[in-house]
Design a protein around this motif. Structure first.
Motif, PDB file in Angstrom:
ATOM      1  N   GLN A  79      -1.531   8.162  -3.985  1.00 17.29           N
ATOM      2  CA  GLN A  79      -2.083   7.972  -2.737  1.00 17.29           C
ATOM      3  C   GLN A  79      -3.541   7.861  -2.456  1.00 17.29           C
ATOM      4  N   GLU A  87       0.835  -1.286  -0.164  1.00 13.55           N
ATOM      5  CA  GLU A  87       0.011   0.158   0.187  1.00 13.55           C
ATOM      6  C   GLU A  87       0.854   1.298  -0.155  1.00 13.55           C
ATOM      7  N   GLU A  92     -16.686  -4.894   1.623  1.00 16.64           N
ATOM      8  CA  GLU A  92     -16.880  -5.905   2.859  1.00 16.64           C
ATOM      9  C   GLU A  92     -18.151  -5.859   3.475  1.00 16.64           C
ATOM     10  N   LEU A 125      -9.782   3.439  -3.340  1.00 13.51           N
ATOM     11  CA  LEU A 125      -9.878   1.963  -3.363  1.00 13.51           C
ATOM     12  C   LEU A 125     -10.151   0.876  -2.065  1.00 13.51           C
ATOM     13  N   ASN A 126      -9.310   1.670  -0.898  1.00  8.66           N
ATOM     14  CA  ASN A 126      -9.344   1.111   0.290  1.00  8.66           C
ATOM     15  C   ASN A 126     -10.762   1.346   1.007  1.00  8.66           C
ATOM     16  N   ASP A 129     -13.205  -1.034  -0.841  1.00  6.93           N
ATOM     17  CA  ASP A 129     -12.878  -2.493  -0.062  1.00  6.93           C
ATOM     18  C   ASP A 129     -13.727  -2.391   1.063  1.00  6.93           C
ATOM     19  N   LEU A 130     -13.751  -1.574   1.776  1.00  8.98           N
ATOM     20  CA  LEU A 130     -14.620  -1.487   3.286  1.00  8.98           C
ATOM     21  C   LEU A 130     -16.084  -1.556   2.807  1.00  8.98           C
ATOM     22  N   ARG A 137      -5.362   5.060  -4.079  1.00  7.76           N
ATOM     23  CA  ARG A 137      -5.024   3.914  -3.038  1.00  7.76           C
ATOM     24  C   ARG A 137      -6.124   4.191  -1.928  1.00  7.76           C
ATOM     25  N   LYS A 138      -6.374   5.382  -1.390  1.00 11.59           N
ATOM     26  CA  LYS A 138      -7.266   5.694  -0.240  1.00 11.59           C
ATOM     27  C   LYS A 138      -8.815   5.253  -0.736  1.00 11.59           C
ATOM     28  N   ARG A 151     -12.317   3.255  10.228  1.00 15.50           N
ATOM     29  CA  ARG A 151     -11.363   2.111   9.833  1.00 15.50           C
ATOM     30  C   ARG A 151     -10.222   2.617   9.019  1.00 15.50           C
ATOM     31  N   MET A 152     -10.315   3.811   8.325  1.00 20.37           N
ATOM     32  CA  MET A 152      -9.469   4.598   7.210  1.00 20.37           C
ATOM     33  C   MET A 152      -8.532   5.223   8.388  1.00 20.37           C
TER      34      MET A 152
END
Length: 261
Positions: free
Chosen positions: A8, A2, A22, A14-15, A18-19, A11-12, A38-39
Protein backbone atom coordinates in the motif's frame (compact mmCIF):
# COMPACT_ATOMS: atom_id res chain seq x y z
CA UNK A 1 -7.53 -2.36 -8.54
CA UNK A 2 -5.97 0.13 -6.10
CA UNK A 3 -7.28 -1.76 -3.05
CA UNK A 4 -5.66 -4.99 -4.24
CA UNK A 5 -2.15 -3.50 -4.52
CA UNK A 6 0.12 -5.74 -2.38
CA UNK A 7 2.25 -2.88 -0.99
CA UNK A 8 0.00 0.00 0.00
CA UNK A 9 2.83 2.46 0.70
CA UNK A 10 4.10 2.01 -2.86
CA UNK A 11 0.59 2.51 -4.22
CA UNK A 12 0.22 5.73 -2.22
CA UNK A 13 3.58 7.06 -3.43
CA UNK A 14 2.63 6.33 -7.05
CA UNK A 15 -0.73 8.03 -6.54
CA UNK A 16 1.06 11.13 -5.27
CA UNK A 17 3.35 11.01 -8.29
CA UNK A 18 0.30 10.77 -10.57
CA UNK A 19 -1.10 13.94 -9.00
CA UNK A 20 2.21 15.81 -9.37
CA UNK A 21 2.36 14.83 -13.05
CA UNK A 22 -1.29 15.79 -13.53
CA UNK A 23 -0.58 19.28 -12.17
CA UNK A 24 2.54 19.62 -14.31
CA UNK A 25 0.58 18.78 -17.48
CA UNK A 26 -1.64 21.75 -16.60
CA UNK A 27 1.46 23.93 -16.29
CA UNK A 28 1.39 24.15 -12.51
CA UNK A 29 3.44 22.95 -9.56
CA UNK A 30 1.52 20.80 -7.07
CA UNK A 31 1.14 22.33 -3.56
CA UNK A 32 1.58 20.00 -0.61
CA UNK A 33 -1.75 21.11 0.87
CA UNK A 34 -3.60 20.25 -2.34
CA UNK A 35 -1.86 16.88 -2.64
CA UNK A 36 -2.77 16.01 0.94
CA UNK A 37 -6.38 16.97 0.27
CA UNK A 38 -6.56 14.95 -2.94
CA UNK A 39 -5.02 11.95 -1.17
CA UNK A 40 -7.28 12.36 1.89
CA UNK A 41 -4.19 11.84 4.04
CA UNK A 42 -2.45 13.84 6.79
CA UNK A 43 -0.07 16.44 5.39
CA UNK A 44 2.93 14.93 7.24
CA UNK A 45 2.27 11.51 5.67
CA UNK A 46 2.09 12.97 2.16
CA UNK A 47 5.18 15.07 2.86
CA UNK A 48 7.12 11.92 3.79
CA UNK A 49 6.01 10.24 0.55
CA UNK A 50 7.14 13.33 -1.39
CA UNK A 51 10.53 13.36 0.37
CA UNK A 52 11.04 9.76 -0.71
CA UNK A 53 10.06 10.56 -4.30
CA UNK A 54 12.43 13.55 -4.26
CA UNK A 55 15.28 11.42 -2.89
CA UNK A 56 14.70 8.88 -5.67
CA UNK A 57 14.62 11.54 -8.41
CA UNK A 58 10.96 11.18 -9.41
CA UNK A 59 9.84 14.51 -7.93
CA UNK A 60 11.55 17.85 -7.35
CA UNK A 61 10.65 20.55 -4.85
CA UNK A 62 10.10 23.92 -6.48
CA UNK A 63 9.65 26.64 -3.93
CA UNK A 64 8.15 26.19 -0.52
CA UNK A 65 5.64 23.36 -0.51
CA UNK A 66 5.47 23.07 -4.32
CA UNK A 67 6.36 19.94 -6.29
CA UNK A 68 7.04 19.09 -9.94
CA UNK A 69 8.12 15.91 -11.78
CA UNK A 70 11.80 15.12 -11.34
CA UNK A 71 14.64 14.05 -13.60
CA UNK A 72 13.57 10.38 -13.65
CA UNK A 73 10.20 11.42 -15.09
CA UNK A 74 11.88 13.60 -17.71
CA UNK A 75 14.09 10.68 -18.68
CA UNK A 76 11.01 8.48 -19.08
CA UNK A 77 9.51 11.05 -21.44
CA UNK A 78 12.68 11.02 -23.55
CA UNK A 79 12.80 7.24 -23.62
CA UNK A 80 9.15 7.09 -24.63
CA UNK A 81 10.19 8.50 -28.02
CA UNK A 82 11.58 5.04 -28.76
CA UNK A 83 8.63 3.03 -27.49
CA UNK A 84 7.91 0.18 -29.88
CA UNK A 85 9.69 -1.47 -32.76
CA UNK A 86 8.28 0.97 -35.33
CA UNK A 87 9.70 4.03 -33.55
CA UNK A 88 13.11 2.38 -33.17
CA UNK A 89 13.08 1.44 -36.85
CA UNK A 90 12.40 5.05 -37.82
CA UNK A 91 15.45 6.08 -35.80
CA UNK A 92 17.48 3.36 -37.50
CA UNK A 93 16.35 4.53 -40.94
CA UNK A 94 17.69 8.01 -40.33
CA UNK A 95 20.96 6.63 -38.99
CA UNK A 96 21.29 4.38 -42.04
CA UNK A 97 20.99 7.43 -44.31
CA UNK A 98 24.01 8.88 -42.55
CA UNK A 99 25.93 5.62 -42.88
CA UNK A 100 25.02 5.23 -46.56
CA UNK A 101 26.17 8.77 -47.30
CA UNK A 102 29.27 8.96 -45.09
CA UNK A 103 30.34 5.28 -44.98
CA UNK A 104 31.07 5.40 -41.24
CA UNK A 105 29.20 3.89 -38.29
CA UNK A 106 26.66 5.95 -36.38
CA UNK A 107 24.71 5.70 -33.11
CA UNK A 108 22.06 7.46 -31.05
CA UNK A 109 22.45 7.48 -27.26
CA UNK A 110 20.42 8.82 -24.33
CA UNK A 111 21.02 9.27 -20.62
CA UNK A 112 19.15 7.01 -18.20
CA UNK A 113 19.93 6.89 -14.46
CA UNK A 114 23.41 8.25 -15.08
CA UNK A 115 24.16 5.67 -17.76
CA UNK A 116 24.79 6.23 -21.45
CA UNK A 117 22.31 3.96 -23.23
CA UNK A 118 22.69 3.26 -26.94
CA UNK A 119 19.21 3.34 -28.48
CA UNK A 120 20.37 2.29 -31.94
CA UNK A 121 23.71 1.55 -33.61
CA UNK A 122 24.22 1.19 -37.37
CA UNK A 123 27.51 -0.21 -38.59
CA UNK A 124 29.22 0.71 -41.84
CA UNK A 125 30.46 -1.64 -44.55
CA UNK A 126 34.05 -0.46 -44.78
CA UNK A 127 36.67 -3.21 -45.07
CA UNK A 128 38.50 -1.53 -42.17
CA UNK A 129 36.18 -0.22 -39.49
CA UNK A 130 36.09 0.40 -35.77
CA UNK A 131 34.11 -2.24 -33.88
CA UNK A 132 31.35 -1.12 -31.57
CA UNK A 133 32.86 -3.33 -28.88
CA UNK A 134 36.05 -1.29 -28.97
CA UNK A 135 34.10 1.90 -28.41
CA UNK A 136 31.83 0.48 -25.71
CA UNK A 137 34.78 -0.85 -23.70
CA UNK A 138 35.97 2.70 -23.03
CA UNK A 139 34.68 4.55 -19.98
CA UNK A 140 31.78 7.01 -19.92
CA UNK A 141 34.09 10.03 -20.01
CA UNK A 142 36.27 8.58 -22.76
CA UNK A 143 33.35 8.57 -25.19
CA UNK A 144 32.39 11.86 -26.88
CA UNK A 145 28.74 10.78 -26.58
CA UNK A 146 29.26 10.34 -22.83
CA UNK A 147 30.85 13.76 -22.42
CA UNK A 148 28.15 15.38 -24.55
CA UNK A 149 25.40 13.71 -22.52
CA UNK A 150 27.01 15.06 -19.36
CA UNK A 151 27.30 18.51 -20.95
CA UNK A 152 23.58 18.72 -21.71
CA UNK A 153 22.41 17.03 -18.49
CA UNK A 154 20.44 19.04 -15.97
CA UNK A 155 21.64 19.37 -12.37
CA UNK A 156 19.88 16.23 -11.13
CA UNK A 157 21.12 14.18 -14.09
CA UNK A 158 24.68 15.42 -13.60
CA UNK A 159 24.48 14.30 -10.00
CA UNK A 160 23.39 10.85 -11.19
CA UNK A 161 26.42 10.76 -13.51
CA UNK A 162 28.79 11.76 -10.71
CA UNK A 163 27.25 9.22 -8.33
CA UNK A 164 27.69 6.46 -10.91
CA UNK A 165 30.97 7.38 -12.61
CA UNK A 166 32.73 9.76 -10.26
CA UNK A 167 35.09 12.42 -11.61
CA UNK A 168 36.93 11.77 -14.89
CA UNK A 169 40.51 12.14 -13.66
CA UNK A 170 42.86 10.57 -16.23
CA UNK A 171 39.89 9.73 -18.46
CA UNK A 172 39.53 13.42 -19.36
CA UNK A 173 42.41 15.88 -19.06
CA UNK A 174 43.07 15.00 -15.42
CA UNK A 175 39.83 16.62 -14.26
CA UNK A 176 39.69 15.74 -10.56
CA UNK A 177 37.32 18.26 -9.02
CA UNK A 178 33.74 19.26 -9.69
CA UNK A 179 34.36 22.93 -10.61
CA UNK A 180 36.83 21.87 -13.30
CA UNK A 181 34.35 19.32 -14.64
CA UNK A 182 31.56 21.90 -14.78
CA UNK A 183 33.85 24.30 -16.61
CA UNK A 184 34.74 21.63 -19.19
CA UNK A 185 31.07 20.70 -19.66
CA UNK A 186 30.11 24.36 -20.10
CA UNK A 187 32.77 24.68 -22.81
CA UNK A 188 31.29 21.67 -24.62
CA UNK A 189 27.79 23.14 -24.44
CA UNK A 190 29.04 26.37 -25.98
CA UNK A 191 30.89 24.49 -28.69
CA UNK A 192 27.92 22.27 -29.49
CA UNK A 193 29.95 19.17 -30.33
CA UNK A 194 32.65 16.91 -28.90
CA UNK A 195 35.72 15.30 -30.47
CA UNK A 196 38.04 12.68 -29.02
CA UNK A 197 41.05 11.02 -30.65
CA UNK A 198 41.68 7.71 -28.91
CA UNK A 199 45.19 6.31 -28.39
CA UNK A 200 44.60 3.76 -31.17
CA UNK A 201 44.04 6.66 -33.60
CA UNK A 202 40.27 6.39 -33.67
CA UNK A 203 38.52 9.73 -34.23
CA UNK A 204 35.13 9.95 -32.48
CA UNK A 205 32.59 12.79 -32.76
CA UNK A 206 29.27 13.59 -31.06
CA UNK A 207 26.66 16.33 -31.04
CA UNK A 208 23.33 16.80 -29.23
CA UNK A 209 19.80 16.30 -30.52
CA UNK A 210 17.70 19.14 -29.11
CA UNK A 211 13.97 19.63 -28.74
CA UNK A 212 11.93 22.68 -29.65
CA UNK A 213 12.75 24.21 -26.27
CA UNK A 214 16.47 23.87 -26.97
CA UNK A 215 16.95 21.15 -24.35
CA UNK A 216 18.83 18.11 -25.65
CA UNK A 217 17.15 14.72 -25.30
CA UNK A 218 19.79 12.55 -27.01
CA UNK A 219 23.18 12.66 -28.73
CA UNK A 220 24.37 11.22 -32.03
CA UNK A 221 27.89 9.98 -32.58
CA UNK A 222 30.20 8.57 -35.21
CA UNK A 223 33.76 7.25 -35.24
CA UNK A 224 36.34 6.21 -37.80
CA UNK A 225 40.00 5.23 -38.15
CA UNK A 226 42.21 8.29 -38.02
CA UNK A 227 43.75 7.70 -41.44
CA UNK A 228 40.30 8.26 -42.98
CA UNK A 229 39.81 11.52 -41.06
CA UNK A 230 42.05 14.33 -42.26
CA UNK A 231 40.82 17.77 -41.25
CA UNK A 232 38.55 18.29 -44.26
CA UNK A 233 36.94 14.85 -43.90
CA UNK A 234 36.46 15.32 -40.16
CA UNK A 235 34.69 18.62 -40.83
CA UNK A 236 32.45 16.87 -43.37
CA UNK A 237 31.56 14.14 -40.87
CA UNK A 238 30.72 16.69 -38.19
CA UNK A 239 28.48 18.64 -40.57
CA UNK A 240 26.71 15.42 -41.58
CA UNK A 241 26.29 14.49 -37.90
CA UNK A 242 24.72 17.87 -37.19
CA UNK A 243 22.31 17.42 -40.09
CA UNK A 244 21.36 14.02 -38.68
CA UNK A 245 20.74 15.59 -35.26
CA UNK A 246 18.57 18.24 -36.91
CA UNK A 247 16.63 15.60 -38.84
CA UNK A 248 15.91 13.64 -35.65
CA UNK A 249 14.95 16.82 -33.78
CA UNK A 250 12.59 17.96 -36.54
CA UNK A 251 10.96 14.54 -36.71
CA UNK A 252 10.46 14.47 -32.95
CA UNK A 253 8.88 17.95 -33.02
CA UNK A 254 6.43 17.07 -35.80
CA UNK A 255 2.74 16.37 -35.08
CA UNK A 256 2.42 12.82 -33.81
CA UNK A 257 6.03 12.97 -32.69
CA UNK A 258 5.92 9.54 -31.04
CA UNK A 259 5.47 8.09 -34.51
CA UNK A 260 7.64 10.59 -36.34
CA UNK A 261 11.11 9.93 -34.95
Amino acid sequence: MENTAPVQSVRKALNVLDLVIEADVSGEAAPLAVLAGRMAMPRNSVHNLLKTLVACGYVEQQGRGLYVPGSKCRQMVRLSRFDGAAARERVARRLRRFVDAEHEACLLAVLANGRRVVVRYVDCHQAVRVSQTTIEETSFYEKPTGRMLAAVADEAELRQILDRHGLPGPQWDGIDDEPALREALAALRRQGWCRIVHPDEVVALACPVAGEDGAAWAVVGTFAPGYRCPAAREKQLLEALRRLAGDLAAAAAAPGASDAV
